[in-house]
Design a protein around this motif. Structure first.
Motif, PDB file in Angstrom:
ATOM      1  N   ALA A  18       0.789  -1.219   0.000  1.00  0.00           N
ATOM      2  CA  ALA A  18       0.000   0.000   0.000  1.00  0.00           C
ATOM      3  C   ALA A  18       0.815   1.259   0.000  1.00  0.00           C
ATOM      4  O   ALA A  18       1.792   1.347  -0.643  1.00  0.00           O
ATOM      5  N   GLU A  59      -1.401   5.399   2.879  1.00  0.00           N
ATOM      6  CA  GLU A  59      -2.749   5.619   2.339  1.00  0.00           C
ATOM      7  C   GLU A  59      -2.751   5.588   0.816  1.00  0.00           C
ATOM      8  O   GLU A  59      -1.824   6.063   0.173  1.00  0.00           O
ATOM      9  N   LYS A  71      -7.372   6.213   1.854  1.00  0.00           N
ATOM     10  CA  LYS A  71      -7.723   5.071   2.678  1.00  0.00           C
ATOM     11  C   LYS A  71      -6.453   4.403   3.214  1.00  0.00           C
ATOM     12  O   LYS A  71      -5.519   4.136   2.467  1.00  0.00           O
ATOM     13  N   SER A  82      -4.276   1.734   3.883  1.00  0.00           N
ATOM     14  CA  SER A  82      -4.150   0.357   3.412  1.00  0.00           C
ATOM     15  C   SER A  82      -3.370  -0.519   4.388  1.00  0.00           C
ATOM     16  O   SER A  82      -3.264  -1.724   4.191  1.00  0.00           O
TER      17      SER A  82
END
Length: 507
Positions: A23, A118, A122, A124
């Protein structure tokens, strides 16, 4: 802080134990990558910590003048994006390189997904940890399970992260806008044969010492870790003076604290050598294994006490008598102190404990008359206006105390009493010329010291006032042995502070 760990993630057949994910990263500003073609960004990522740049083969990019805002070269010339400079990075796609997921940020540059927190806002890495090195997987009994996780493996953990008030052995921290304060979080550890582990599955554990990040935050190790020296360099003092201790390239050293140097716009940390606690090395010269707790310059060189009450705090002289001045508690409740003494109070006929105030750390607006009214004249002053103070005011400025019973230790170096209660009464005898000989010598040599470049005005002024105090003690036919000892201490201490402390000028 700079913690560029070259931790690669490879896909392994550990389906029953781990779930590799890749991520994003966390930051504050925005970085736009130059594009070699008119591609449209697919999203934005934020970094966990400093992120090295890689080419399409998974090799670090060295000395490439890539058109990336805020990209820099490390000590060995490898390109990276500093985490405190780069907040948001646009990406144009992802690519699996040598079994690892990378984000394409343009111009032939890629960022390892293990460095990313992120993706498009979001997190991750929520519920996951990232390993900083190849790590064996253990059972509850402490035996190796036969599985090994690669560097930069992204693994789901078991358990629930909890908030705690003080720093545990392993933790991560974050700031909340509501109070702008640091808050600490930790994942409960499992102790196996005296070592700390994190649970990653049923009867499966990895060493906590091998974890780089948790929930997308750098995992801080509250202990002693190792660092590899990247280039031959000498260590330095906390005040940025070079020492004669030279470290060689490739040398392994132990470090135990990251310190924010004295600077308004610092761009990194210096790290304290565990085996040489008065020496530091700049972060750019080392590859740090684990993140360490952070501190600042003042906490490392100063001592702070805090008022126990909201009422103004009275100041006292070397005999334990009030000087007629108080700290304005509404303006200042935390005081910088540099000595702890037992003083014999003739009125109460007993020894009481007092903190000596560091005069360079406060200014005239912090002080009031004992009745709460404003001072008619300043009790501290700038170097340029120092001549306007009377002798008594100069002594109050440099040689005042607060009762230890009025305050409590707050932060920094915890002081121990410099004398004992029993000797304070004995030292009430009148000092002879012979008793004053050492003070006279220090006074005479002190008068020869002039100001020079690099000496801070307020600290130099404190030393000048310490000389004034010494002169008064030397001339006084009633000066006690205790006053002579304290005047000697004050001269030595203020002289040392000129070369060891930094403070803002007060006027």
């Amino acid at each position: 802080m700079k913690l560029t760990k070259k931790i690669c993630l490879a896909i392994t057949a550990l389906a029953l134990i781990v779930t590799p994910f890749l991520a994003n990263c966390n930051q504050i500003q925005t970085v736009a990558a130059a594009r070699t073609s008119k591609k449209t960004a697919k999203g934005k990522i934020t970094l966990i910590y400093d992120a090295h740049l890689y080419n399409k083969y998974g090799h670090k990019i060295k000395n490439k003048k890539a058109d990336l805002s805020n990209a820099d070269n490390d000590i060995n010339g490898y390109r990276y994006i500093p985490n405190f400079d780069a907040g948001i990075v646009e990406y144009y796609g992802t690519k699996i390189i040598n079994g690892q997921k990378f984000y394409n940020i343009g111009d032939g540059c890629y960022i390892n997904a293990a460095d990313v927190k992120e993706v498009n806002g979001k997190n991750s890495k929520k519920g996951k940890l990232v390993l900083l090195q190849k790590s064996a997987v253990y059972t509850k009994a402490g035996n190796k399970s036969g599985y090994t996780l690669p560097k930069r493996a992204i693994v789901k953990y078991q358990g629930k992260v909890k908030q705690v008030k003080s720093k545990p052995k392993y933790y991560y921290s974050k700031y909340f806008k509501s109070d702008n304060d640091e808050h600490f979080f930790y994942l409960p550890l499992t102790k196996i044969k005296g070592k700390n582990y994190y649970a990653i599955g049923k009867n499966r554990y990895v060493k906590a010492y091998n974890v780089a990040s948790l929930d997308g935050y750098p995992l801080t190790y509250n202990g002693v870790t190792t660092a590899t020296v990247l280039k031959k360099t000498a260590t330095q003092t906390i005040k940025n003076k070079t020492t004669k201790h030279v470290l060689k390239k490739g040398q392994k050293i132990k470090v135990d604290l990251a310190v924010q140097p004295w600077a308004e716009d610092f761009e990194g940390y210096i790290f304290r050598l565990h085996d040489h606690p008065n020496e530091y090395i700049d972060e750019s010269y080392i590859n740090l294994r684990n993140y360490l707790p952070t501190s600042n310059y003042f906490v490392q060189v100063c001592s702070f006490v805090k008022s126990k009450k909201t009422a103004n705090i009275k100041l006292y002289d070397v005999t334990g008598n009030p000087v007629g001045v108080s700290f304005n508690a509404a303006e200042l409740s935390i005081f910088n102190v540099d000595g702890l003494f037992y003083i014999w109070n003739a009125t109460t006929n007993k020894a009481e404990l007092y903190y000596h105030l560091l005069s360079s750390s406060f200014n005239k607006k912090d002080l009031l008359n004992n009745d709460g009214t404003q001072l008619s004249s300043p009790k501290t002053d700038s170097q340029n206006a120092g001549s306007t103070l009377t002798t008594a005011e100069k002594i109050i400025s440099v040689n005042s105390f607060v009762k230890a019973s009025d305050v409590k230790f707050y932060d920094g170096i915890k002081l121990s009493p410099l004398n004992k209660p029993a000797e304070t009464e004995q030292k009430q005898k009148i000092a002879t010329d012979s008793d004053k000989a050492q003070l006279q010598k220090a006074f005479d040599s002190g008068q020869q010291i002039g100001d020079s470049n690099g000496r801070h005005g307020e600290l130099m002024l404190s030393y000048d006032y310490a000389l004034v105090n010494a002169a008064v003690v030397l001339r006084s036919a009633k000066a006690t042995l205790a006053q002579v000892d304290q005047a000697n201490w004050l001269l030595e201490t203020t002289k040392t502070q000129i070369d060891t402390l930094y403070f803002e000028d007060f006027s």
